[in-house]
Design a protein around this motif. Sequence first.
Motif, PDB file in Angstrom:
ATOM      1  N   ASP A  51      -1.180  -6.485  30.307  1.00  0.00           N
ATOM      2  CA  ASP A  51      -0.530  -7.794  30.333  1.00  0.00           C
ATOM      3  C   ASP A  51       0.493  -7.904  29.204  1.00  0.00           C
ATOM      4  N   ARG A  52       0.184  -7.335  28.065  1.00  0.00           N
ATOM      5  CA  ARG A  52       1.123  -7.353  26.936  1.00  0.00           C
ATOM      6  C   ARG A  52       2.389  -6.550  27.257  1.00  0.00           C
ATOM      7  N   ASP A  53       2.233  -5.404  27.925  1.00  0.00           N
ATOM      8  CA  ASP A  53       3.402  -4.611  28.327  1.00  0.00           C
ATOM      9  C   ASP A  53       4.346  -5.431  29.196  1.00  0.00           C
ATOM     10  N   ILE A  54       3.781  -6.202  30.121  1.00  0.00           N
ATOM     11  CA  ILE A  54       4.611  -7.021  31.008  1.00  0.00           C
ATOM     12  C   ILE A  54       5.455  -7.995  30.195  1.00  0.00           C
ATOM     13  N   VAL A  55       4.849  -8.599  29.202  1.00  0.00           N
ATOM     14  CA  VAL A  55       5.569  -9.570  28.376  1.00  0.00           C
ATOM     15  C   VAL A  55       6.596  -8.882  27.484  1.00  0.00           C
ATOM     16  N   VAL A  56       6.180  -7.860  26.745  1.00  0.00           N
ATOM     17  CA  VAL A  56       7.037  -7.247  25.728  1.00  0.00           C
ATOM     18  C   VAL A  56       8.093  -6.320  26.317  1.00  0.00           C
ATOM     19  N   ARG A  57       7.719  -5.484  27.266  1.00  0.00           N
ATOM     20  CA  ARG A  57       8.653  -4.485  27.798  1.00  0.00           C
ATOM     21  C   ARG A  57       9.514  -4.998  28.942  1.00  0.00           C
TER      22      ARG A  57
END
Length: 138
Positions: A51-57
Amino acid sequence: MTATVADSMTANPRTIGAHQSVREAAELMKAHDIGDLVVVDGDAVVGIVTDRDIVVRCLAEGGSGDDEIGRACSPDVVTVESDSHVAEAVTLMRDNAVRRVPVTEGGRLVGIVSIGDLAVDHDPTSALADISAEPANT
């Protein structure tokens, strides 16, 4: 008896196809109350997305939910065989600065193991084990 990755992994992890969208990944994560998906192309493991990858990347870089998941996933995924000793998984996590590793048998995805899984099973008095053993926030 030697502790293997299979002893601590979550079997049959959720996956998403490499050409599916970021939105579809987010919907799968929500539906299954999880924070990561293994990205596959057919039977091949090609990435992992959180989920963090979706936000950051993706989103923070101007992407959208319509983008292919490849925009957000970690493409240089490392895997570990299910019969490997847990120390090998720990070394892979440390050397690659990752918190979860897809587990394979002969190249076929069979599970996923996280640093929290290993802490609960092999270092149960640690703070990480305590946190990891708690139910998820909903």
